[in-house]
Motif scaffolding. Structure first.
Motif: not given
Ligand code: IDP
Length: 137
Positions: A87-94, A112-115
């Motif tokens: 649900m968070m997605g990859a560490t680098n938002p790109a 990046n908002v969440t851990h």
């Protein structure tokens, strides 16, 4: 059934994203078994991110994560560890897939908002670092 440690980082809290992220968790069907807003001490931050101690961004990361309130969350559900990271997605938002939290709400790898814990061992360690047993219901 798995438990994992999730966190809304200071950028997410500062930007008012807490309700949106909790709503996504609720819609997914994970149970919130622990929840608190807190400011992380440097000691806790250094323990939490200990595996990154030698990385060039470590000081910046500790400054960031201790720089404002976070929301610490204990989640429970089937496959919750990998599911929450999905649900968070990859560490680098790109590189994060469309529809993930980081793709939808973040632009930088640092903020990046969440851990989310990355393994059962990390989940146990991180839940123990942030919550006492009496805080997990
Ligand atoms: P994860 O949060 O997706 O598990 P990790 O590689 O464990 O990613 O990194 C932990 C956190 O450290 C990231 O979420 C991010 O906030 C920060 N971080 C990772 N790599 C960098 C970087 O290259 N520059 C700045 N911060 C970084």
């Amino acid at each position: 059934m798995e438990r994992t440690f999730a966190m809304i980082k200071p950028d997410g809290v500062r930007r008012g994203l807490t309700p949106e992220i909790l709503a996504r968790i609720g819609r997914k069907g994970y149970r919130v078994v622990g929840l608190k807003q807190m400011v992380i001490s440097r000691e806790t931050a250094e323990a939490h991110y200990g595996e990154h101690r030698e990385r060039p961004f470590f000081g910046e990361l500790v400054d960031f994560i201790t720089g404002g309130p976070v929301v610490a969350i204990a989640l429970e559900g089937e496959n919750a560890i990998a599911g929450w990271r999905g649900m968070m997605g990859a560490t680098n938002p790109a590189n994060a897939a469309p529809g993930t939290i980081r793709a939808d709400f973040a632009t930088t790898t640092g903020e990046n908002v969440t851990h989310g814990s990355d393994s059962p061992e990390s989940a146990e360690r991180e839940l123990g670092l942030f919550f006492g047993p009496e805080e997990l219901l």
